[in-house]
Scaffold this motif. Sequence first.
Motif, PDB file in Angstrom:
ATOM      1  N   SER A 120     -25.468 -43.394  37.531  1.00 26.71           N
ATOM      2  CA  SER A 120     -26.049 -44.520  36.799  1.00 26.71           C
ATOM      3  C   SER A 120     -25.035 -45.152  35.855  1.00 26.71           C
ATOM      4  CB  SER A 120     -27.264 -44.056  35.993  1.00 26.71           C
ATOM      5  OG  SER A 120     -26.864 -43.343  34.850  1.00 26.71           O
ATOM      6  N   THR A 121     -25.410 -46.334  35.381  1.00 26.33           N
ATOM      7  CA  THR A 121     -24.560 -47.039  34.431  1.00 26.33           C
ATOM      8  C   THR A 121     -24.463 -46.295  33.106  1.00 26.33           C
ATOM      9  OG1 THR A 121     -26.493 -48.417  33.897  1.00 26.33           O
ATOM     10  CG2 THR A 121     -24.859 -49.342  35.406  1.00 26.33           C
ATOM     11  N   PHE A 122     -25.275 -45.251  32.902  1.00 24.59           N
ATOM     12  CA  PHE A 122     -25.115 -44.385  31.728  1.00 24.59           C
ATOM     13  C   PHE A 122     -23.787 -43.627  31.798  1.00 24.59           C
ATOM     14  CE2 PHE A 122     -29.892 -44.073  31.173  1.00 24.59           C
ATOM     15  CZ  PHE A 122     -29.895 -44.770  29.975  1.00 24.59           C
ATOM     16  N   HIS A 123     -23.239 -43.502  33.001  1.00 23.46           N
ATOM     17  CA  HIS A 123     -22.028 -42.712  33.217  1.00 23.46           C
ATOM     18  C   HIS A 123     -20.931 -43.556  33.872  1.00 23.46           C
ATOM     19  CE1 HIS A 123     -24.408 -39.258  32.135  1.00 23.46           C
ATOM     20  NE2 HIS A 123     -25.301 -39.617  33.027  1.00 23.46           N
ATOM     21  N   PRO A 124     -20.353 -44.498  33.126  1.00 25.14           N
ATOM     22  CA  PRO A 124     -19.333 -45.366  33.728  1.00 25.14           C
ATOM     23  C   PRO A 124     -18.116 -44.605  34.241  1.00 25.14           C
ATOM     24  CG  PRO A 124     -19.476 -45.728  31.353  1.00 25.14           C
ATOM     25  CD  PRO A 124     -20.610 -44.823  31.732  1.00 25.14           C
ATOM     26  N   LEU A 125     -17.756 -43.498  33.592  1.00 30.30           N
ATOM     27  CA  LEU A 125     -16.628 -42.707  34.100  1.00 30.30           C
ATOM     28  C   LEU A 125     -16.978 -42.055  35.436  1.00 30.30           C
ATOM     29  CD1 LEU A 125     -15.315 -41.016  30.824  1.00 30.30           C
ATOM     30  CD2 LEU A 125     -14.319 -42.934  32.074  1.00 30.30           C
ATOM     31  N   GLY A 126     -18.231 -41.660  35.588  1.00 27.10           N
ATOM     32  CA  GLY A 126     -18.685 -41.097  36.851  1.00 27.10           C
ATOM     33  C   GLY A 126     -18.627 -42.130  37.967  1.00 27.10           C
ATOM     34  N   VAL A 127     -19.068 -43.355  37.667  1.00 22.45           N
ATOM     35  CA  VAL A 127     -19.012 -44.431  38.654  1.00 22.45           C
ATOM     36  C   VAL A 127     -17.569 -44.622  39.113  1.00 22.45           C
ATOM     37  CG1 VAL A 127     -19.374 -46.901  39.034  1.00 22.45           C
ATOM     38  CG2 VAL A 127     -21.076 -45.585  37.754  1.00 22.45           C
TER      39      VAL A 127
END
Length: 167
Positions: A120-127
Amino acid sequence: YEPESIFVAEVGGRIVGALLGAKSTIRHQETYARCIKPYLVRRCLSGAYGWPAWLIPMIRTDLAGRSLQPPQVDLHQYPAHLHIGILPAARRKGIGTALMDRYARYLQQQHIPGYHLYVSTFHPLGVAFYRKLGLDHLGRFDWRFHDGYEWLNVTETILGQKLDRGT
């Protein structure tokens, strides 16, 4: 419920990351609904975690999402799924990539054709991390989250990896 699908990263005797996988998303969903969710609800309602200030926002978010129909994942091609977490100080050192590679090899050994995940956009580093790995884009949907003060818009992206192509 599936300890063989848990992978832990350790550096200098300290756990710095973990990947929790499930070979079958359907089996995971059934186990969660039958065993895990009732246990968590009982513990929450009994006060085991204290009186949670997040209870009302959690109920609001759950009710708001009742009509949400996210894109369906083809569980024949991507039956497995995963959750991964790396401590902030250990990120950008190849640990996440190593865990993902190890999980993919494990699934191949089990003759599982692929895995999927949600980010999700809660986790930009994950994206950014998953995009760097070159995972397939399987879908996207928007939902709303209540944080106790306001509604936040969230975009959830579904990504996957087919393992039969020699990953």
